[in-house]
Design an enzyme around this catalytic site. Structure first.
Site, PDB file in Angstrom:
ATOM      1  N   THR A 208      40.440  42.327  49.506  1.00 51.07           N
ATOM      2  CA  THR A 208      39.346  41.799  48.695  1.00 51.07           C
ATOM      3  C   THR A 208      39.467  40.293  48.644  1.00 51.07           C
ATOM      4  O   THR A 208      40.563  39.770  48.427  1.00 51.07           O
ATOM      5  CB  THR A 208      39.317  42.350  47.247  1.00 51.07           C
ATOM      6  OG1 THR A 208      38.601  41.422  46.423  1.00 51.07           O
ATOM      7  CG2 THR A 208      40.692  42.540  46.661  1.00 51.07           C
ATOM      8  N   ASP A 210      38.491  38.590  46.365  1.00 46.15           N
ATOM      9  CA  ASP A 210      38.702  38.207  44.966  1.00 46.15           C
ATOM     10  C   ASP A 210      40.183  38.048  44.621  1.00 46.15           C
ATOM     11  O   ASP A 210      40.518  37.478  43.587  1.00 46.15           O
ATOM     12  CB  ASP A 210      38.083  39.245  44.028  1.00 46.15           C
ATOM     13  CG  ASP A 210      36.571  39.217  44.076  1.00 46.15           C
ATOM     14  OD1 ASP A 210      36.019  38.369  44.799  1.00 46.15           O
ATOM     15  OD2 ASP A 210      35.935  40.049  43.395  1.00 46.15           O
TER      16      ASP A 210
HETATM   17  O1  F6P Z   1      34.662  42.307  47.632  1.00 49.18           O
HETATM   18  C1  F6P Z   1      34.553  41.580  46.481  1.00 49.18           C
HETATM   19  C2  F6P Z   1      33.193  40.924  46.389  1.00 49.18           C
HETATM   20  O2  F6P Z   1      33.005  40.021  47.432  1.00 49.18           O
HETATM   21  C3  F6P Z   1      32.990  40.287  45.042  1.00 49.18           C
HETATM   22  O3  F6P Z   1      33.437  38.970  44.949  1.00 49.18           O
HETATM   23  C4  F6P Z   1      31.519  40.403  44.860  1.00 49.18           C
HETATM   24  O4  F6P Z   1      31.181  40.496  43.507  1.00 49.18           O
HETATM   25  C5  F6P Z   1      31.183  41.695  45.528  1.00 49.18           C
HETATM   26  O5  F6P Z   1      32.175  41.912  46.471  1.00 49.18           O
HETATM   27  C6  F6P Z   1      29.797  41.703  46.127  1.00 49.18           C
HETATM   28  O6  F6P Z   1      29.713  42.737  47.054  1.00 49.18           O
HETATM   29  P1  F6P Z   1      28.402  43.463  47.612  1.00 49.18           P
HETATM   30  O7  F6P Z   1      27.242  42.629  47.257  1.00 49.18           O
HETATM   31  O8  F6P Z   1      28.652  43.559  49.070  1.00 49.18           O
HETATM   32  O9  F6P Z   1      28.376  44.814  47.007  1.00 49.18           O
END
Ligand code: F6P
Length: 442
Positions: A208, A210
């Protein structure tokens, strides 16, 4: 006395095959040594903890050291592996896939490796996503590209049906590359496999941008993501200084943890305010954010603000606060960047102080790029250690670095809570030192 086996990992059974790796068992021969079964890495390396354990005659808490074992559990000539990638994109996924395939094939002679398409959906036959055969020739160039060659999806699937599919396809090792939800899913698959008494190992590779996975030093892709954000902030600063009372707002990903925003801001030290989900701040009032922003403009006539997407959610009025979740059950946050932009514009208008605001939201761009060299090295290490752990017969574990050493941890230990910035810790203090923003804005 042992300190409990808090980080003990499930093993399918006694490892009785000789490893095909020609490694050593003694030091001093310039050949890498097999890792012994009792080798552990300490979680808390402080002197304080050492003294506490000494006084209490307790063994300090340790985690299983990752690496190749002399005896392995699987007969590698008959072993079939599968790889699945789930959740949002992250730089380095293809590097991990490539290194898993290379490691399984060239280190251990595994001949069949299936690529599962579009996340856990690919383990549910009714979706119609056929497996792909992953071979060294198929994956040799994929590290050059961002994204995942296998495709991904969010959301859980029926665990029983996935285990049926894994079993019916003769899969012995399932590598799941993903974040919190994916790892919980992998653990549930492992639990069901155990219930049914199957000899199948499930391995998680935390992913991730994050960087919010508990216990482990960092997740792959996180560094690349904030490297991309670094140059965006540099350019945002040019926009801010290009106008009298120029304000640039950069919104970065970071749902529950603000590591990307904070790290990017420290790496490009032109940022004056970093707003993250871990902190509670107010906009209004003499100690509110807007007052500090005004002081900054009075002094320097420009300001750069970096805000993580999950920051300031308490600032939205009740009617807009209604919770919307994505397929993984994660709360979809309201746009804090836009709220800031509008609040700043209103505030300075009220104060009769003309400002120029540039709002920059690079969004998905920071996570869809290929891995940078540091992350490429890391992805390689994660994949190789995952391969060694899988063949040793361990299951329901993740591979990661803790205190800069590769370890295996039970999946449950890293998914029981999210890692967050400690507002009292040294990392956040560096953010405050770098930005000059106050400890509190409320
Ligand atoms: O994988 C984490 C992340 O990039 C977060 O920072 C973000 O909130 C989320 O995924 C958004 O993901 P998606 O729009 O692809 O569901």
């Amino acid at each position: 006395m042992a300190n409990g086996d808090k980080f003990g990992i499930d093993i399918l059974g006694k490892a009785s095959y000789d490893s095909p790796l020609r490694l050593s068992k003694r030091h001093g021969d310039n050949i890498f040594n097999f890792v012994k079964e009792n080798e552990k890495i300490l979680l808390d390396t402080s002197l304080k903890e050492y003294k506490k354990c000494l006084a209490g005659k307790k063994e300090p808490l340790g985690m299983v050291k990752a690496g190749p074992r002399e005896k392995i559990y699987f007969n590698t000539r008959k072993t079939k592996a599968a790889i699945v990638t789930c959740g949002g994109l992250c730089p380095g996924i293809n590097n991990v896939i490539r290194s898993l395939v290379m490691g399984l094939t060239y280190f251990y002679g595994v001949k069949e490796i299936l690529g599962v398409r579009y996340g856990y959906e690919g383990l549910i036959p009714s979706y119609g996503h056929d497996f792909v055969d992953l071979t060294p020739a198929y994956v040799k160039d994929i590290h050059q590209f961002g994204g995942t060659i296998l495709g991904s999806s969010r959301g859980s699937q029926d665990v029983g049906a996935m285990v049926d599919c894994i079993y019916e396809n003769g899969i012995d090792l399932l590598f799941a590359i993903g974040g919190d939800g994916t790892l919980k899913g992998a653990d549930a698959i492992g639990e069901e496999i155990k219930k049914r008494g199957f000899d199948i190992s499930v391995i998680g590779i935390p992913k991730t941008i994050d960087n919010d996975i508990n216990l482990i030093d960092k997740t792959f892709g996180f560094e690349t993501a904030y490297n991309v954000a670094n140059t965006i902030i540099r350019d945002a600063h040019n926009e801010a200084t290009g106008a009298y009372n120029g304000i640039a707002i950069v919104k970065l990903m970071g749902r529950d943890s603000g590591f990307i925003a904070a790290s990017a801001a420290i790496s490009m030290p032109v940022v004056n305010f970093v707003l993250v989900p871990e902190m509670h701040f107010e906009l209004e009032g003499e100690n509110g954010f807007l007052t500090f922003l005004k002081k900054r403009l009075d002094k320097k006539q420009h300001a750069v603000i970096v805000v993580a997407e999950g920051a300031g959610q308490h600032l939205f009025s009740e009617d807009v606060k209604e919770k919307v979740t994505d397929a993984s059950g994660n709360v979809k946050h309201k746009d804090i960047g836009l709220l800031l932009k509008n609040s700043i514009a209103d505030y300075f208008k009220k104060n009769d102080c003309p400002v120029t605001i540039k709002y920059i939201d690079p969004s998905y761009i920071i996570r869809s790029v290929p891995a940078n060299p540091e992350d490429s090295v890391f992805c390689n290490g994660l994949a190789y250690h995952a391969v060694h752990g899988a063949l040793s017969g361990r299951t329901r574990f993740v591979v990661g670095k803790v205190n800069n050493r590769y370890v295996y941890l039970p999946i449950s230990a890293v998914t029981n809570k999210r890692k967050k910035i400690n507002l009292e810790g040294g990392f956040w203090y560096t953010v405050l030192e770098s930005t000059g923003q106050p400890f509190k804005m409320r």
